[in-house]
Design a protein around this motif. Structure first.
Motif, PDB file in Angstrom:
ATOM      1  N   ILE A 267       0.841  -1.205   0.000  1.00  0.00           N
ATOM      2  CA  ILE A 267       0.000   0.000   0.000  1.00  0.00           C
ATOM      3  C   ILE A 267       0.874   1.252   0.000  1.00  0.00           C
ATOM      4  N   GLN A 268       1.932   1.248   0.807  1.00  0.00           N
ATOM      5  CA  GLN A 268       2.839   2.391   0.824  1.00  0.00           C
ATOM      6  C   GLN A 268       3.471   2.610  -0.550  1.00  0.00           C
ATOM      7  N   ALA A 269       3.766   1.526  -1.246  1.00  0.00           N
ATOM      8  CA  ALA A 269       4.346   1.646  -2.588  1.00  0.00           C
ATOM      9  C   ALA A 269       3.351   2.253  -3.561  1.00  0.00           C
ATOM     10  N   GLY A 270       2.092   1.830  -3.478  1.00  0.00           N
ATOM     11  CA  GLY A 270       1.075   2.397  -4.351  1.00  0.00           C
ATOM     12  C   GLY A 270       0.896   3.890  -4.145  1.00  0.00           C
ATOM     13  N   ALA A 305     -10.046  12.294   2.665  1.00  0.00           N
ATOM     14  CA  ALA A 305      -9.587  11.049   3.286  1.00  0.00           C
ATOM     15  C   ALA A 305     -10.353  10.768   4.576  1.00  0.00           C
ATOM     16  N   ALA A 306     -10.543  11.801   5.389  1.00  0.00           N
ATOM     17  CA  ALA A 306     -11.283  11.620   6.642  1.00  0.00           C
ATOM     18  C   ALA A 306     -12.723  11.205   6.374  1.00  0.00           C
ATOM     19  N   ILE A 319      -8.120   1.647   2.611  1.00  0.00           N
ATOM     20  CA  ILE A 319      -7.238   1.844   1.461  1.00  0.00           C
ATOM     21  C   ILE A 319      -7.443   3.235   0.868  1.00  0.00           C
ATOM     22  N   GLY A 320      -8.697   3.669   0.776  1.00  0.00           N
ATOM     23  CA  GLY A 320      -8.969   5.012   0.280  1.00  0.00           C
ATOM     24  C   GLY A 320      -8.366   6.087   1.158  1.00  0.00           C
ATOM     25  N   TYR A 321      -8.485   5.905   2.467  1.00  0.00           N
ATOM     26  CA  TYR A 321      -7.904   6.875   3.400  1.00  0.00           C
ATOM     27  C   TYR A 321      -6.387   6.917   3.273  1.00  0.00           C
ATOM     28  N   LEU A 322      -5.755   5.745   3.235  1.00  0.00           N
ATOM     29  CA  LEU A 322      -4.302   5.687   3.143  1.00  0.00           C
ATOM     30  C   LEU A 322      -3.797   6.351   1.867  1.00  0.00           C
ATOM     31  N   GLY A 323      -4.493   6.136   0.753  1.00  0.00           N
ATOM     32  CA  GLY A 323      -4.065   6.733  -0.504  1.00  0.00           C
ATOM     33  C   GLY A 323      -4.190   8.248  -0.512  1.00  0.00           C
ATOM     34  N   LEU A 324      -5.355   8.760  -0.092  1.00  0.00           N
ATOM     35  CA  LEU A 324      -5.589  10.207  -0.112  1.00  0.00           C
ATOM     36  C   LEU A 324      -4.731  10.935   0.906  1.00  0.00           C
ATOM     37  N   SER A 325      -4.663  10.404   2.132  1.00  0.00           N
ATOM     38  CA  SER A 325      -3.877  11.077   3.175  1.00  0.00           C
ATOM     39  C   SER A 325      -2.389  10.990   2.896  1.00  0.00           C
ATOM     40  N   GLY A 326      -1.933   9.871   2.341  1.00  0.00           N
ATOM     41  CA  GLY A 326      -0.514   9.737   2.010  1.00  0.00           C
ATOM     42  C   GLY A 326      -0.083  10.715   0.939  1.00  0.00           C
ATOM     43  N   LEU A 327      -0.919  10.894  -0.086  1.00  0.00           N
ATOM     44  CA  LEU A 327      -0.621  11.859  -1.138  1.00  0.00           C
ATOM     45  C   LEU A 327      -0.622  13.280  -0.584  1.00  0.00           C
ATOM     46  N   ALA A 328      -1.596  13.584   0.276  1.00  0.00           N
ATOM     47  CA  ALA A 328      -1.669  14.924   0.874  1.00  0.00           C
ATOM     48  C   ALA A 328      -0.428  15.226   1.703  1.00  0.00           C
ATOM     49  N   PHE A 329       0.009  14.258   2.506  1.00  0.00           N
ATOM     50  CA  PHE A 329       1.165  14.496   3.373  1.00  0.00           C
ATOM     51  C   PHE A 329       2.446  14.633   2.571  1.00  0.00           C
TER      52      PHE A 329
END
Length: 424
Positions: A267-270, A305-306, A319-329
């Motif tokens: 997931i982190q890689a994606g 994400a929230a 998965i949706g939260y991790l993707g959106l929040s990871g991109l934002a951060f």
């Protein structure tokens, strides 16, 4: 598009990026090489060390103790670093930070003790050594990378980071999953600790040839902070809230709702693939006002994400939260580093104080933010369990992102509109 045209465009873009990278200078390239080593080790320092603590306790208590003590160690490390920077070359402090950071992670895996006191000491040591590394690194960037190339440099770092994040986390994660079928958990993570120690040693070794003049530090207290620097403090505080949450919540969320370390790394890689494309686009922008738009986009992504996690608390929502929040951060962090470099240099010229004093002041407000974000999460965990904690973390992170964007709007105002009068 024909194959010939595609190759021509690729070669042209490659030459363009090479010419821009050459302008950074040999010192800047050495710092980028060191940053590559750091990014190889970073998942071992953050993602998998927290996964290890979670696996040992199957709860949040060990993570909270370790992170809280490391936050305190961050501030203590700045005072130790100030003592060293005023007497030794910054490169020595940088190499010491790399080595001690790797050793502290190795000690965490070797000791294998869940005693609260031992864990707090290890967390304090990691925080202290991390500060020696990051403070001296920022010092080296300001000293050796010209302001005109610093925006490109910071986003080049970001691209390197996310590209390696595509490779390292899934490889390490699935190696952990496969290895645990043959070896105990303790043995697997000791190997990870040894790997982190080795790679961080290489990160320190890569800057051995840099030479930064020793600059004695007279005072670390900013007695007359400008209105602009107060805005920088608020930016650091809100950034600290996001950092404190992002440090462990994605790990806990993935291991709870999605799967094991392999899923965590994948997931982190994606997330890194998407972040790499976005950061590359940001880095190519020469207009400074693009940063304001990056913060506003990050705020929108964090709020989205929230909402995703609150409305759909299961695997898909996670998965949706991790993707959106990871991109934002990722976007926020790359832009934050550049504006702080810029403002530290501006305040240094305005006040004549040592830049290390501003780095320390920035770190203090980052730590205040980290604790401010950790407090409501702990309360939510005590009252509402793991689900309540994860939902609260998503809300707090989104609120911090909106506050960060709002604060930066004032910081990015024209210079003459900001009162340079001091505050007591």
């Amino acid at each position: 598009m024909s194959l010939h045209q595609w190759i021509s465009d690729t070669v042209r873009h490659g030459r363009f990026e090479h010419s821009r990278l050459s302008r950074v200078g040999s010192a800047g390239r050495s710092l980028i090489i060191s940053y590559i080593m750091l990014n190889i080790a970073e998942p071992l320092l953050g993602i998998f060390s927290h996964a290890y603590l979670w696996q040992r306790s199957n709860g949040l208590s060990l993570i909270v103790v370790y992170d809280s003590s490391s936050f305190l160690g961050l501030v203590a490390g700045f005072y130790v670093g100030a003592f060293l920077v005023g007497r030794y070359n910054v490169e020595f402090v940088y190499i010491s930070g790399c080595s001690s950071m790797g050793f502290s992670i190795l000690a965490l895996t070797l000791i294998g003790d869940t005693n609260i006191v031992v864990l707090a000491i290890l967390g304090m040591c990691f925080g202290l050594s991390s500060t020696l590394f990051w403070a001296s690194r920022r010092f080296l960037v300001i000293s050796h990378v010209a302001p005109t190339h610093r925006f490109y440099f910071t986003h080049c770092e970001g691209i390197v980071g996310v590209v390696l994040a595509v490779i390292v986390p899934p490889v390490i994660g699935w190696c952990v999953v496969v290895s645990r079928a043959f070896f105990p958990l303790y043995t697997v993570y000791v190997v990870i600790g040894l790997l982190a120690f080795t790679v961080l040693g290489a990160a320190g070794y890569s800057v051995r040839r840099l030479r930064t003049p020793i600059q004695p530090i007279v005072s670390l207290r900013i007695r007359t902070p400008s209105a602009r620097w107060w805005s920088c403090r608020w930016v650091s505080l809100w950034m600290g809230v996001s950092m404190g949450i992002t440090l462990f919540v994605p790990v806990v969320l993935t291991l709870t709702l999605v799967g094991n370390e392999g899923a965590l790394g994948t997931i982190q890689a994606g997330i890194a693939v998407v972040s790499a494309a976005v950061l590359y686009w940001i880095g190519r922008q020469v207009k400074k006002d693009i940063r304001k738009h990056v913060f506003s986009i990050s705020a929108i992504l964090s709020v989205s994400a929230a909402l995703v996690l609150l409305l759909d608390y299961d695997i898909c929502g996670a998965i949706g939260y991790l993707g959106l929040s990871g991109l934002a951060f990722a976007c926020t962090l790359a832009t934050y580093n550049h504006i702080q470099y810029e403002n530290i240099e501006f305040e240094e010229g305005r006040s004549g104080m040592h830049r290390y004093a501003y780095l320390l002041d920035q770190e203090i407000f980052l730590v205040i933010g980290r604790f401010s974000g950790l407090a409501p999460i702990c309360i939510a965990y005590a009252l509402g369990g793991l689900g309540g904690m994860l939902r609260t973390a998503a809300i707090v992170c989104a609120a911090a992102s909106v506050a960060l964007w709002s604060t930066y709007r004032r910081l990015s105002a024209p210079q003459q509109s900001l009162k340079m009068s001091s505050r007591n």
